[in-house]
Design an enzyme around this catalytic site. Structure first.
Site, PDB file in Angstrom:
ATOM      1  N   ASP A  54       0.784  -1.313  -0.054  1.00  0.00           N
ATOM      2  CA  ASP A  54      -0.058  -0.059  -0.149  1.00  0.00           C
ATOM      3  C   ASP A  54       0.884   1.330   0.010  1.00  0.00           C
ATOM      4  OD1 ASP A  54      -2.266  -1.388  -0.164  1.00  0.00           O
ATOM      5  OD2 ASP A  54      -2.714  -1.574   1.960  1.00  0.00           O
ATOM      6  N   TYR A  78     -10.065  -0.984   1.354  1.00  0.00           N
ATOM      7  CA  TYR A  78      -9.884  -1.312   2.861  1.00  0.00           C
ATOM      8  C   TYR A  78      -9.524   0.160   3.506  1.00  0.00           C
ATOM      9  CZ  TYR A  78      -9.853  -5.657   4.830  1.00  0.00           C
ATOM     10  OH  TYR A  78     -10.245  -6.796   5.658  1.00  0.00           O
TER      11      TYR A  78
HETATM   12 CU   LIG Z   1      -8.549  -8.069   5.404  1.00  0.00          CU
END
Ligand SMILES: [Cu+2]
Ligand SMILES: [Ca+2]
Ligand SMILES: [Ca+2]
Ligand SMILES: [Ca+2]
Ligand SMILES: [Ca+2]
Ligand SMILES: [Cu+2]
Lengths: 678, 678
Positions: free
Chosen positions: A336, A421
């Site tokens: 990320d 997320y």
């Molecule tokens: Cu997860």
């Protein structure tokens, strides 16, 4: 006064102001002497500024300054994509001094020991847009099929990228999975079964090619082939049920109307902390903070009662590594930090993301653009009552008395939404001199289209949705400086020794004994992710407390991690920080981060391989850094719809004083309560 | 209505009322036909009632009743010490029916398979008082020494017991350590270096003997010998510095005056939970609660949306196992359940131990007395905002929207002060159907007098105080009944499989895959304390959720335990529950607890040995119980003075839905927040 000086000192760690960003852009446009296109418009074959962030001075320079020496010059880091030249590459410049830059220096060679190949560059929004256009055009070769399977109207499918993008250095070939484009809800849980492999390695967009197509378990050479086989009735089609805005599945819309409000926090006399610029003071604590556009939140010069405990405490990387029987899912290893953990810290919602009473701060970024962008209210700071005493004792043995103290801690928080997320990044400061670092995962899961043996890779969580298993791993850098910057790493643990009772030698006692060991070499101090770790691990100083023990800080981990990757994997070195739950290395100015934003798109030749830091140097009485990896194995289940919950999905670590003080410093807290019966 | 029925159902688990206790005492006095002395006055050679508590019906009886059948008779357990008879023993009676008992039945044989030898009985306050008197008399043989070392004036030293009490079955020989008797502060950190071994096994107090004396590293036959050697100048004396009430060391008195108050919780519309009798309702949750006078808090019939998830969730034991170079310290293995975890849950201090807004409840006990005693405000229940979202997602990808939910949870709490230590027992209920069980340790550490190589067993924390290392281990019983009481234990975990990329067979992918295994036998389901455990462990039912997955609950542990005891130890079987971080057994009515209050004083012939429960029975599709052990290795350090802090010293476990629902039930919460841009 003292406080003004501290506040001023903290500015040495401050993020760039929007004005500084503007100045750097102006300087580069005037001085690079090449055509520059704004990154939001730039083709791969253009030159553009990828991002600009602060370039921090060396630790030596900063320490000199903090000790009253000269202020180091303020500088910026400018990362430029040079697509429009014979040897396309990425160049990193140091630009300074701010606020009015006069020089720029290419320090790519110095920082990386070589040039940065252009194929390693992170994909920009513009490149994704061009890929979407490319896919749209390819889709015109299978209109009949797409209309039948997916009610495709040219706008109602969305792509999600995967990464890495190929199998070997130089590849830029990405699987994109197609999802129903739902509004106001997470498209991530609505896969339609179609995935396409796009080769976008050419700098000439017209040369991009569709390398492969996947639909419902089968692979096709291209869209035309899929259409042909569909026309021949050879394609097993699962018609998509169109998700309407009222669709329940995956929606975050409350079913129940609002009821009576729950408890919330109240500060009868207002906040008990102060924030000036990037300098925070809370009781005995003070620290400076910043937000790296890519790596995310970072704290500096964390002090307790004026003494530095941590020089740098910074997030390094968040990895999510998936399994699936669909191609996009099975290759996905998201790093990320290369997508931008900092720039994706969006606005926090008052009363849910942080308490109503919290202080909310804006951050500014300059990335993929020539103008700064504000993320309003994207940091929050608040004091929180944990509703459990920090310590307490009630006595009615011999004498009746009570002493206790609420656990009221300062929380520093940002939340990154990285596509689906949401990571909640917390740094918590307690009255007893402990610091807790915690990350919670929430938001939408990633999913694959469910077919065949899909549930070998997760659980079915919707009609055709496979919640794909994955491993979350997060890496932190902790440059503890415990009572000075010369520290050693000490391990303590227990063993049982079998001894004769001194007063009754015919009887044996199995007695716990404390073992103590100085870990002298880096290799001894690198603990594999799933090894047992000594139960007590300390950064120990050369100073002693009143009782002649080394003044130390203990590192204590909480993690539910799965495995990271077998070392036979050709990309393992790119995430080799994840080999270790904890690795302590000798601090080096040229080992500032455990990874690089360039690792994602060339993990086969990682720009930074953490494993190289662990080269068995001596780590006694040195400036040491702890690199900590925590994570959790996430097997999504029905209850991850609509969103993963934070309950049980929190991981992190504590930095706790261990003989650092002479007694618990919370004795000095004015929140203490005490009474006795007499 | 439904709520009235639930409340009435919960009464089947209710603790005895004071009135019921009085009735049982009255009945026993009238019907036992032996002379009974009040336990607070009873000599070992008397008969007395040790304690009276509720005797719960069998699970079969209760389930029948909860399903609309007949209410089982309400009964009491009465434990009687028979010291005044030829064959002294402990007898356990079932007395009923309440409220007006008519019968009593000796069920000792049935429960334990034999008589309970008298030497196994817990030591009463009266016995401790008699021992103190005995020690005082013995001290008269060393007045000169005691006056010199300790300014002894006959009142200023206090004893602290250790346990177990000897080396073999039948022994009742206890090391008592002497501490300065300070007022209003913890005497536990003021050892004077003197410890005495008292043989109090005789029922005739006049036969008690001092077996050994320890002072500052040396052993003496008795006090007279110590005095003789002192007179001859052979004793190395460390004169005690008298601790005054103003003494700082170990005091809980605040140094700073009160300052501005910190944040506290406010319930704008009052509590959102209800408590009626022992029945609690909070959102979708309901449960019954009780407090075992010995074992502590316990919950029953925990339901979510009306469906039972847990039949019983109860604390079983708290063990603290020490190392030291002083005799008392080196033998200490406290089994707190035999001291009384329930009866030692004292009053909670409003605003520190629980929020101001919490509901505080009284508990009643009858132990070592013939009259009930109230522990006022010794339970608290409150809703707490964890100040982190339970779930949230912020989207500005494709469409702009936000959904989130505060993590507002119900906490059920009691705090036991077991001499020096305070255990905070929490049971937490979340909106997503998860239950968290957590224990924090705080209060005073135990300590030994520091001499010689003491720091092999801990850290020096005061002038002459050794904070002795120890291992905290806590055992819970969790009788999960997931979608019915027939469950199986399923393990899931990840492995990497090396596969050819389907679209590019010349390239390998290291792909995570989900492994699944039903653990069919008890021995497979008993996980050693320090083994790796499958990352996902579920109580799985025969029912499937909407997506055809077994409706399950996951058990997730957080523990920092040290080792329990080598199995070669002659007392290991008495704490053999601590062999396992998790053991799942077939539920049996005659295996109600993992230990016994009689294990402490005869650990060499344990009345209950948990290891016997693990006899490899089949555990598929059975009523199963999970026995969970969590703990932490505690090496006290300077910051444990004055009290151990809860930061980092919290351990426990989570029960989390795993495909139990079709989606996250928190979607039904009226606290949800949602908005979108369009
Ligand atoms: Cu997860
Ligand atoms: Ca190194
Ligand atoms: Ca350091
Ligand atoms: Ca069994
Ligand atoms: Ca069960
Ligand atoms: Cu402890």
């Amino acid at each position: 006064g003292q406080e003004d000086t501290s506040r001023d000192h903290s500015l040495v760690f401050a993020d760039l102001t929007p004005e500084e960003m503007v100045q750097v852009v102006r300087y580069l446009r005037e001085n690079l002497r090449v055509p520059l296109v704004d990154a939001s418009q730039a083709k791969p074959s253009d030159n553009c500024i990828y991002y600009i962030d602060v370039q921090l001075p060396t630790k030596a320079e900063v320490l000199l300054f903090l000790d009253g020496g000269v202020r180091p010059p303020r500088q910026a880091l400018a990362v430029v994509y040079f697509g429009n030249q014979p040897d396309p590459n990425i160049t990193e410049y140091v630009v300074g001094p701010l606020p009015s830059p006069k020089t720029h220096r290419d320090f790519t060679m110095q920082k990386y020991g070589g040039k940065l190949p252009f194929h390693r560059r992170p994909v920009t929004e513009k490149e994704y847009k061009d890929i979407d256009s490319f896919i749209s055009e390819e889709f015109s070769k299978a209109e009949g099929f797409l209309q039948y399977c997916c009610d495709y109207d040219g706008t109602n499918l969305a792509t999600l990228t995967t990464a890495p993008r190929g199998f070997q250095s130089g590849d830029r070939v990405t699987w994109f999975a197609l999802f129903q484009k739902v509004y106001g809800s997470g498209l991530y849980v609505h896969p339609v079964g179609l995935e396409v492999l796009v080769n976008h390695s050419s700098l000439d967009v017209s040369q991009w090619r569709l390398s492969k197509v996947f639909y419902n378990g089968r692979y096709y050479g291209d869209m035309a082939q899929l259409q042909r086989e569909f026309d021949q009735g050879h394609v097993s089609v699962v018609k998509v049920k169109k998700v309407s805005p009222e669709e329940e599945f995956g929606s975050l819309k409350p079913r129940a109307g609002p009821g009576a409000p729950g408890p919330f926090q109240y500060e009868p006399r207002g906040p008990r902390y102060s924030i000036q610029g990037n300098h925070v003071v809370f009781q005995a604590w003070s620290f400076a903070f910043g937000m790296d556009v890519n790596a995310g939140p970072r704290l500096f010069d964390i002090r307790f009662k004026g003494d530095r405990i941590v020089y740098e405490l910074s997030l390094q990387e968040a990895l999510a590594l998936y399994g699936s029987n669909c191609p996009g899912g099975m290759v996905t290893r998201y790093m990320d930090g290369s997508f931008g953990i900092g720039k994706f810290t969006y606005e926090l919602v008052r009363g849910v993301d942080c308490p109503y009473t919290a202080t909310y701060l804006d951050r500014y970024y300059l990335i993929e653009s020539e103008t700064p962008r504000a993320n309003k209210n994207s940091l929050c700071i608040f004091e929180h009552d944990a509703a459990v005493p920090l310590r307490r004792h009630y006595s009615n043995f011999q004498s009746l008395y009570y002493g206790g103290l609420t656990k009221s801690a300062l929380v520093f928080r940002a939340i990154s939404t990285i596509i689906n997320y949401d990571y909640i990044w917390d740094f918590i400061f307690y009255q007893n001199g402990a610091i807790e670092v915690k990350v919670h995962a929430t938001g939408y899961i990633s999913s694959s289209f469910l077919y065949d043996t899909g549930i070998d890779y997760g659980n079915q969580v919707g009609e055709r949705t496979l919640g794909t298993m994955h491993n979350h791993l997060v890496n932190y850098k902790v440059d503890l400086d415990v009572a000075g910057h010369k520290n050693s790493l000490v391990a303590q643990d227990m063993v049982f020794e079998s001894v004769q009772a001194p007063w009754s030698p015919q009887h044996q006692i199995q007695r716990p004994r404390l073992t103590k060991k100085v870990l002298e070499k880096e290799n001894q101090a690198a603990f594999p992710l799933h090894s047992n770790i000594p139960r007590y691990l300390h950064f120990a100083s050369n100073q002693e407390n009143r009782w002649k023990h080394q003044r130390s800080y203990r590192i204590q981990l909480v993690s539910f991690a799965g495995d990271h990757l077998p070392e036979v994997s050709s990309m393992e070195r790119s995430i080799s920080w994840a080999r270790y739950k904890l690795a302590v290395t000798k601090r080096k100015e040229d080992e500032p981060r455990s990874t690089s934003i360039y690792n994602q798109n060339d993990p086969w030749k990682p720009t930074v391989a953490f494993a190289d830091f662990v080269d068995n140097e001596t780590i006694t009485n040195e400036d040491l850094v702890a690199w900590i990896s925590v994570g959790f194995l996430h097997v999504p289940h029905a209850e991850d719809i609509p969103n993963t919950v934070t309950v049980g999905n929190g991981i992190g670590f504590l930095l706790r004083p261990y003989n650092y003080f002479n007694e618990d410093p919370s004795r000095d807290s004015s929140d203490s309560v005490y009474f006795r019966a007499d």
